[in-house]
Design an enzyme around this catalytic site. Sequence first.
Site, PDB file in Angstrom:
ATOM      1  N   GLU A 115       0.830  -1.219   0.000  1.00 14.90           N
ATOM      2  CA  GLU A 115       0.000   0.000   0.000  1.00 14.90           C
ATOM      3  C   GLU A 115       0.859   1.261   0.000  1.00 14.90           C
ATOM      4  OE1 GLU A 115      -2.387  -1.792   3.259  1.00 14.90           O
ATOM      5  OE2 GLU A 115      -4.067  -1.214   1.985  1.00 14.90           O
ATOM      6  N   GLU A 135      -3.791  -9.963   3.608  1.00 15.33           N
ATOM      7  CA  GLU A 135      -4.845  -9.567   4.548  1.00 15.33           C
ATOM      8  C   GLU A 135      -6.030 -10.532   4.577  1.00 15.33           C
ATOM      9  OE1 GLU A 135      -3.122  -7.438   2.766  1.00 15.33           O
ATOM     10  OE2 GLU A 135      -2.852  -5.534   3.807  1.00 15.33           O
TER      11      GLU A 135
END
Length: 245
Positions: A115, A135
Site C-alpha cells: 500500500e 490480509e
Amino acid sequence: MSNFEVIIYEKRDGVGYVTLSRPKALNAYNIQMRDELYQVLGALKDDPEVRVVIFKGAGEKAFCAGADLTEFLTAPSPIIARQVRWERPVWELFLSINKPIIAALHGYVLGDGVEIAMCCDIRIAAEDVQFGVPETGLGIIPAAGGSQTLPRVIGRAKTLGMLLSGRWVKAEEALRLKLVNQVVSRDDLLPVVEELAGRIKAYRPLALSYAKQAVTRGLDMGLGQGLELEARLGRALISSKQKRE
Ligand code: COA
C-alpha cells in the site's frame, strides 16, 4: 536527518529520503511507524527544499513485511487493531502530496508495504522483490487504501487474483503486471533510483506538481472532465511562467 525511531527522514540536495527502519522486524508497519510517517509526510509535503521523494526499506530482507502482527495479536481484536490505524488519515495525506515520489523496493513487500508502494508514483524493484497482500487470509481486508490503489495500478482481475488467493508475485511477474516500472539488480537499486530522482528534481516543481495532479486526479474523472482539468492546469502553468518572466 530527523530523529524518529522507526523512520529515518533525510534531506540531501533536493531529495527527501524516507527509510522505513525496523529491520529486525522486516520494517513491519506499527502504530509508531504510522505516527512518524504522518509527521514525515506533513513535513515533506510543505517543504520547498524537497523536490522529489524516495521511499526505501532498511536492512537486507524487506521493504516492509506488512502490518505488525504482534500488535494485531495484542490488540483486543484485529478489528480494533484496524480501527487504531484509521485514527490518523495517513493515506489521504500520502495521496495528497503533489511531488514526485519514487519507491525503491526490495525483498518482502507485503500488506501495508504494497500500500505504501501504491502511494508512490514510480516503483523500481530489485530482483529479489516479492509482493503479497495477505490480509484476506488473516480475515481482514487492506485498510491503507490497497483495495482502491492496487486496481488503479494493475487492474481489477490482477488485484483480486492477489487479494483473494494471497498469491505472491515475484519480480518478473511484477514487471509484467506493471506493478513496477523497472527491475534492477539489488546493487543497482539505489543508484538507479537516485539517478532518476536527480533527473526529476532538475525540472520545474510546479510543472511536476501539475503533471502529477493531471494524471492522478484525472484518473478518477471521466475523459471530458479530465481534459478540462488538464487544460486548466496547463493554462495556470503558462500564466505562472509568464508572470515569473
Ligand atoms: N509483524 C511483526 N514482526 C514481523 C513481521 C510482521 N508483519 N514480519 C516479520 N516479522 C519479524 C519476525 O517475527 C522475525 O522476528 P524475530 O527475529 O524476533 O523472530 C523477524 O521479523 C524476521 O522474520 P522471519 O519470519 O524470521 O523471516 P523469514 O525470512 O523466515 O520470513 C516472512 C519472512 C515475511 C515470510 C515472514 O516473516 C512473514 O510471513 N511475516 C508476516 C507477513 C504478514 O502476514 N504480514 C501482515 C500483512 S497484513
